[in-house]
Motif scaffolding. Structure first.
Motif: not given
Length: 229
Positions: A89-96, A149-160
């Motif tokens: 999932w992290k790889a997919e989010m990183d390349s989105f 899971g929290n780390v993954l969502v946090r990564t998405i928000l920090e990216r934003g």
């Protein structure tokens, strides 16, 4: 005079050996599949290892060759069904390629398709129901599922935030706001969901799209807001 000894049985042919080898290799997966079914159906306390072994078509002793205890079996189920997928999932989010609004929506939809709408989602309800009685499995689930899971969502928000799409917010609270609808869907699926007479039928995909739209309108700066389709 004693009768002649019987000749030894012939060795198994190659096909028989290969079938036995394949069967042995398949046993851990069959045990995990049976354990997931029973944990979701009956809960952790009520599930007996004898039942898991019987459903998988092996003896209790065979089960213990692979999993020394019921707790070890439960941990293996969680890793196989949920936590072992976080790297993917992290790889997919990183390349989105899309913006933050699209990524939040996609993350929620993929979670539902791969976990929420499967048997594995019953593990969440199990842990929430039995955490007080079994703190060891609650601690394990926290470490293996909740924290990543929290780390993954946090990564998405920090990216934003870095991209200038997300305004200055309390990211920890925002993470909970994104995860909470997923927990609601899980609890609904394994409680009132099957009882259509109790409440109106809920369309999970429509619910997720509505939640993502509400969330991103609160998270994003006005110039970067996107609409769910």
């Amino acid at each position: 005079m004693s009768p002649p000894a019987s000749p030894p049985p012939p060795p198994p042919d190659a096909d028989t050996r290969h079938k036995r080898e394949r069967r042995k290799e398949a046993r851990p997966g069959e045990l995990l599949d049976a354990a997931l079914d029973l944990f979701v159906e009956k809960g952790f306390a009520a599930t007996r290892v004898e039942e898991v072994a019987a459903r998988a078509g092996v003896s209790k002793g065979t089960l213990f060759l692979y999993f020394p205890s019921k707790v070890d079996l439960f941990k293996a189920v969680v890793r196989e069904a949920i936590s072992g997928r976080f790297d993917e999932w992290k790889a997919e989010m990183d390349s989105f390629p899309g913006d933050t609004g699209e990524l939040v929506r996609e993350c929620m939809l993929r979670w539902w398709e791969r976990i929420g709408n499967t048997r594995a989602s019953g593990i969440t309800k199990l842990v929430m129901s039995e955490a007080g009685s079994f703190p060891e499995i609650a601690a394990f689930y926290t470490q293996e599922v909740i924290e990543p899971g929290n780390v993954l969502v946090r990564t998405i928000l920090e990216r934003g935030v870095k991209r200038g799409e997300v305004r200055d917010i309390d990211i920890d609270s925002a993470c909970h706001s994104i995860i909470a609808p997923m927990i609601f869907l899980t609890m609904w699926k394994h409680s009132l969901g099957p009882c259509c007479a109790v409440q109106p039928t809920l369309d999970p995909r429509a619910f997720i799209l509505a939640q993502a739209d509400i969330l991103t309108h609160g998270l994003l700066k006005p110039s970067t807001r996107t609409h769910s389709t």
